[in-house]
Write a protein that holds these residues in place. Structure first.
Motif, PDB file in Angstrom:
ATOM      1  N   LEU A 104       0.857  -1.191   0.000  1.00 62.05           N
ATOM      2  CA  LEU A 104       0.000   0.000   0.000  1.00 62.05           C
ATOM      3  C   LEU A 104       0.888   1.234   0.000  1.00 62.05           C
ATOM      4  CD1 LEU A 104      -2.659   1.640   0.515  1.00 62.05           C
ATOM      5  CD2 LEU A 104      -2.358   1.133   2.944  1.00 62.05           C
ATOM      6  N   VAL A 105       0.671   2.124  -0.961  1.00 62.30           N
ATOM      7  CA  VAL A 105       1.418   3.386  -1.031  1.00 62.30           C
ATOM      8  C   VAL A 105       0.422   4.532  -0.940  1.00 62.30           C
ATOM      9  CG1 VAL A 105       2.906   4.882  -2.418  1.00 62.30           C
ATOM     10  CG2 VAL A 105       3.282   2.393  -2.416  1.00 62.30           C
ATOM     11  N   ILE A 106       0.647   5.429   0.016  1.00 57.43           N
ATOM     12  CA  ILE A 106      -0.200   6.609   0.171  1.00 57.43           C
ATOM     13  C   ILE A 106       0.666   7.840  -0.058  1.00 57.43           C
ATOM     14  CG2 ILE A 106      -1.681   7.922   1.723  1.00 57.43           C
ATOM     15  CD1 ILE A 106      -2.375   5.270   3.094  1.00 57.43           C
ATOM     16  N   ALA A 107       0.322   8.603  -1.083  1.00 57.93           N
ATOM     17  CA  ALA A 107       1.109   9.774  -1.463  1.00 57.93           C
ATOM     18  C   ALA A 107       0.473  11.030  -0.888  1.00 57.93           C
ATOM     19  CB  ALA A 107       1.200   9.874  -2.981  1.00 57.93           C
ATOM     20  N   ALA A 108       1.199  11.720  -0.011  1.00 55.17           N
ATOM     21  CA  ALA A 108       0.691  12.931   0.635  1.00 55.17           C
ATOM     22  C   ALA A 108       1.829  13.933   0.787  1.00 55.17           C
ATOM     23  CB  ALA A 108       0.086  12.600   1.986  1.00 55.17           C
ATOM     24  N   ALA A 109       2.550  14.158  -0.319  1.00 54.98           N
ATOM     25  CA  ALA A 109       3.730  15.017  -0.276  1.00 54.98           C
ATOM     26  C   ALA A 109       3.503  16.394  -0.888  1.00 54.98           C
ATOM     27  CB  ALA A 109       4.888  14.331  -1.006  1.00 54.98           C
ATOM     28  N   GLY A 110       2.424  16.552  -1.642  1.00 56.00           N
ATOM     29  CA  GLY A 110       2.157  17.833  -2.285  1.00 56.00           C
ATOM     30  C   GLY A 110       3.062  18.121  -3.461  1.00 56.00           C
ATOM     31  N   LYS A 111       3.489  17.052  -4.172  1.00 57.04           N
ATOM     32  CA  LYS A 111       4.347  17.212  -5.351  1.00 57.04           C
ATOM     33  C   LYS A 111       3.682  16.531  -6.543  1.00 57.04           C
ATOM     34  CE  LYS A 111       8.712  17.595  -2.867  1.00 57.04           C
ATOM     35  NZ  LYS A 111      10.092  17.078  -2.711  1.00 57.04           N
ATOM     36  N   PRO A 112       3.307  17.303  -7.582  1.00 58.30           N
ATOM     37  CA  PRO A 112       2.588  16.737  -8.722  1.00 58.30           C
ATOM     38  C   PRO A 112       3.336  15.568  -9.368  1.00 58.30           C
ATOM     39  CG  PRO A 112       2.666  19.141  -8.860  1.00 58.30           C
ATOM     40  CD  PRO A 112       3.560  18.748  -7.739  1.00 58.30           C
ATOM     41  N   ASN A 113       2.593  14.476  -9.613  1.00 59.42           N
ATOM     42  CA  ASN A 113       3.126  13.306 -10.327  1.00 59.42           C
ATOM     43  C   ASN A 113       4.409  12.745  -9.718  1.00 59.42           C
ATOM     44  OD1 ASN A 113       1.025  13.262 -12.217  1.00 59.42           O
ATOM     45  ND2 ASN A 113       2.066  14.716 -13.557  1.00 59.42           N
ATOM     46  N   LEU A 114       4.544  12.859  -8.406  1.00 58.05           N
ATOM     47  CA  LEU A 114       5.736  12.339  -7.735  1.00 58.05           C
ATOM     48  C   LEU A 114       5.854  10.824  -7.898  1.00 58.05           C
ATOM     49  CD1 LEU A 114       8.128  12.644  -5.688  1.00 58.05           C
ATOM     50  CD2 LEU A 114       6.430  12.327  -3.872  1.00 58.05           C
ATOM     51  N   ILE A 115       4.722  10.128  -7.799  1.00 60.38           N
ATOM     52  CA  ILE A 115       4.718   8.666  -7.850  1.00 60.38           C
ATOM     53  C   ILE A 115       4.414   8.214  -9.272  1.00 60.38           C
ATOM     54  CG2 ILE A 115       3.714   6.556  -6.897  1.00 60.38           C
ATOM     55  CD1 ILE A 115       5.227   8.259  -4.838  1.00 60.38           C
ATOM     56  N   ASN A 116       5.358   7.484  -9.885  1.00 57.92           N
ATOM     57  CA  ASN A 116       5.158   7.011 -11.252  1.00 57.92           C
ATOM     58  C   ASN A 116       5.119   5.484 -11.294  1.00 57.92           C
ATOM     59  OD1 ASN A 116       7.904   6.066 -11.308  1.00 57.92           O
ATOM     60  ND2 ASN A 116       8.562   8.170 -11.725  1.00 57.92           N
ATOM     61  N   ALA A 117       4.962   4.945 -12.485  1.00 60.89           N
ATOM     62  CA  ALA A 117       4.766   3.498 -12.656  1.00 60.89           C
ATOM     63  C   ALA A 117       5.943   2.684 -12.143  1.00 60.89           C
ATOM     64  CB  ALA A 117       4.507   3.191 -14.126  1.00 60.89           C
ATOM     65  N   GLU A 118       7.164   3.196 -12.282  1.00 60.70           N
ATOM     66  CA  GLU A 118       8.353   2.451 -11.873  1.00 60.70           C
ATOM     67  C   GLU A 118       8.452   2.318 -10.343  1.00 60.70           C
ATOM     68  OE1 GLU A 118       8.506   5.008 -14.213  1.00 60.70           O
ATOM     69  OE2 GLU A 118       8.360   3.430 -15.741  1.00 60.70           O
ATOM     70  N   MET A 119       7.662   3.137  -9.636  1.00 57.60           N
ATOM     71  CA  MET A 119       7.758   3.159  -8.173  1.00 57.60           C
ATOM     72  C   MET A 119       6.738   2.245  -7.497  1.00 57.60           C
ATOM     73  SD  MET A 119       8.276   7.287  -7.807  1.00 57.60           S
ATOM     74  CE  MET A 119       8.653   7.304  -6.051  1.00 57.60           C
ATOM     75  N   ILE A 120       5.881   1.602  -8.278  1.00 53.51           N
ATOM     76  CA  ILE A 120       4.795   0.792  -7.725  1.00 53.51           C
ATOM     77  C   ILE A 120       4.895  -0.634  -8.259  1.00 53.51           C
ATOM     78  CG2 ILE A 120       2.279   0.513  -7.605  1.00 53.51           C
ATOM     79  CD1 ILE A 120       3.325   2.982  -6.109  1.00 53.51           C
ATOM     80  N   ARG A 121       4.841  -1.599  -7.358  1.00 49.64           N
ATOM     81  CA  ARG A 121       4.867  -2.984  -7.821  1.00 49.64           C
ATOM     82  C   ARG A 121       3.474  -3.377  -8.312  1.00 49.64           C
ATOM     83  NH1 ARG A 121       2.157  -6.425  -5.061  1.00 49.64           N
ATOM     84  NH2 ARG A 121       1.797  -6.276  -2.815  1.00 49.64           N
ATOM     85  N   PRO A 122       3.376  -4.236  -9.310  1.00 48.94           N
ATOM     86  CA  PRO A 122       2.068  -4.661  -9.819  1.00 48.94           C
ATOM     87  C   PRO A 122       1.193  -5.245  -8.717  1.00 48.94           C
ATOM     88  CG  PRO A 122       3.799  -5.362 -11.314  1.00 48.94           C
ATOM     89  CD  PRO A 122       4.486  -4.807 -10.102  1.00 48.94           C
ATOM     90  N   GLY A 123      -0.051  -4.779  -8.671  1.00 50.12           N
ATOM     91  CA  GLY A 123      -1.006  -5.263  -7.679  1.00 50.12           C
ATOM     92  C   GLY A 123      -1.065  -4.465  -6.399  1.00 50.12           C
ATOM     93  N   ALA A 124      -0.194  -3.476  -6.233  1.00 46.80           N
ATOM     94  CA  ALA A 124      -0.204  -2.661  -5.014  1.00 46.80           C
ATOM     95  C   ALA A 124      -1.425  -1.737  -4.995  1.00 46.80           C
ATOM     96  CB  ALA A 124       1.074  -1.839  -4.916  1.00 46.80           C
TER      97      ALA A 124
END
Length: 293
Positions: free
Chosen positions: A208-228
């Motif tokens: 589980l990844v929760i993005a709450a940094a206030g930076k547009p598009n910080l989290i991209n596809a390479e940063m997430i494992r399939p199924g997360a």
């Protein structure tokens, strides 16, 4: 390439459902108490984002039957004037919840103002007493956005026990209280932030990844494992291709289609849940003050 089916976590629909529940609850409680719940929103200045947020909150109150005690004050309002107003609202028996819209103008001491709010009327859950209750796992008013995230996950029957969760962002508004809520749900929590080394490796190891940094598009596809599972708390206003402003999150939404198992949109994900939990907190305070919990 992956063929994971991505389910949208629709906060807008859930918030609507919660409002319908609250309408009935408020009608029943008002008959017992003799008055509806009351929420006081204090806004200083005319920050465009704050004006929009406050309007949404006031409209939501009207929809469910919560009485609004709004104070829209000029940016020149002094610290002492605000402290007097907060004290008046603390002592007003018709007011069950008090919310100071942030940010306030720079000449004001935000922390002192928040501390002045009666913790039992602190519907933003930011008073140290309420944060302390959260740390100890005791009942109390909880910060609206983190509580909204937890409610959204629960509504989709996402079991958090044993999951590896990464919260990107460590603010007192979202990151810190949300981490405590996840811990209470038996998740294993990592807090990441701007100083985290190799953020991609940290997030890619998470369920589980929760993005709450206030930076547009910080989290991209390479940063997430399939199924997360990916929850986007970010709300960033940027200029679109046509020159008009648009809202985007901290997550590259399109890039995660087919990778994340669950994903929140922006807008329409966590944002509506924040307002819904503000209403919930106001009613919780109202019930607590009348011994109806």
């Amino acid at each position: 390439m992956t063929n994971t089916y991505t389910t949208l976590l629709n906060g807008k629909q859930l918030a609507t459902d919660l409002e319908i529940e609250l309408i009935e609850t408020i009608q029943n409680l008002s008959a017992k108490v003799g008055r509806p719940p009351g929420l006081a929103v204090i806004m200083v200045g005319s920050n465009p984002a704050s004006v929009a947020y406050v309007r949404n909150k006031e409209l939501a109150c009207k929809r469910v039957g919560i009485l609004s005690f709004s104070s829209h004050l000029p940016a020149s309002t002094s610290q002492s004037e605000l402290e007097i107003l907060i004290e008046q609202l603390n002592n007003n028996p018709q007011v069950d919840g008090i919310l100071l819209q942030l940010p306030v103008p720079p000449h004001l001491d935000e922390r002192t103002l928040l501390y002045r709010i009666d913790p039992d009327k602190d519907v933003d859950g930011l008073h140290p007493e309420n944060l302390g209750r959260l740390v100890r796992g005791e009942p109390g008013l909880q910060s609206c956005t983190p509580a909204g995230v937890m409610r959204l996950l629960a509504a989709h029957k996402i079991k958090l026990s044993g999951l590896s969760a990464v919260v990107v962002g460590r603010s007192i508004l979202v990151g810190k209280p949300l981490s405590l809520m996840l811990l209470a749900a038996d998740a294993t929590v990592t807090m990441a932030h701007s100083r985290t080394h190799n953020l991609s490796a940290v997030t890619r190891a998470a369920d589980l990844v929760i993005a709450a940094a206030g930076k547009p598009n910080l989290i991209n596809a390479e940063m997430i494992r399939p199924g997360a599972i990916v929850v986007d708390v970010g709300i960033n206003r940027i200029e679109g291709p046509d020159g008009k402003s648009i809202l985007i999150g901290d997550v590259n939404f399109q890039a995660l289609q087919g990778i994340a198992s669950f994903l929140t949109p922006v807008p329409g994900g966590v944002g509506p849940m924040t307002v819904a939990m503000l209403l919930h907190n106001t009613v919780w305070s109202y019930r607590a003050r009348h011994g109806l919990l």
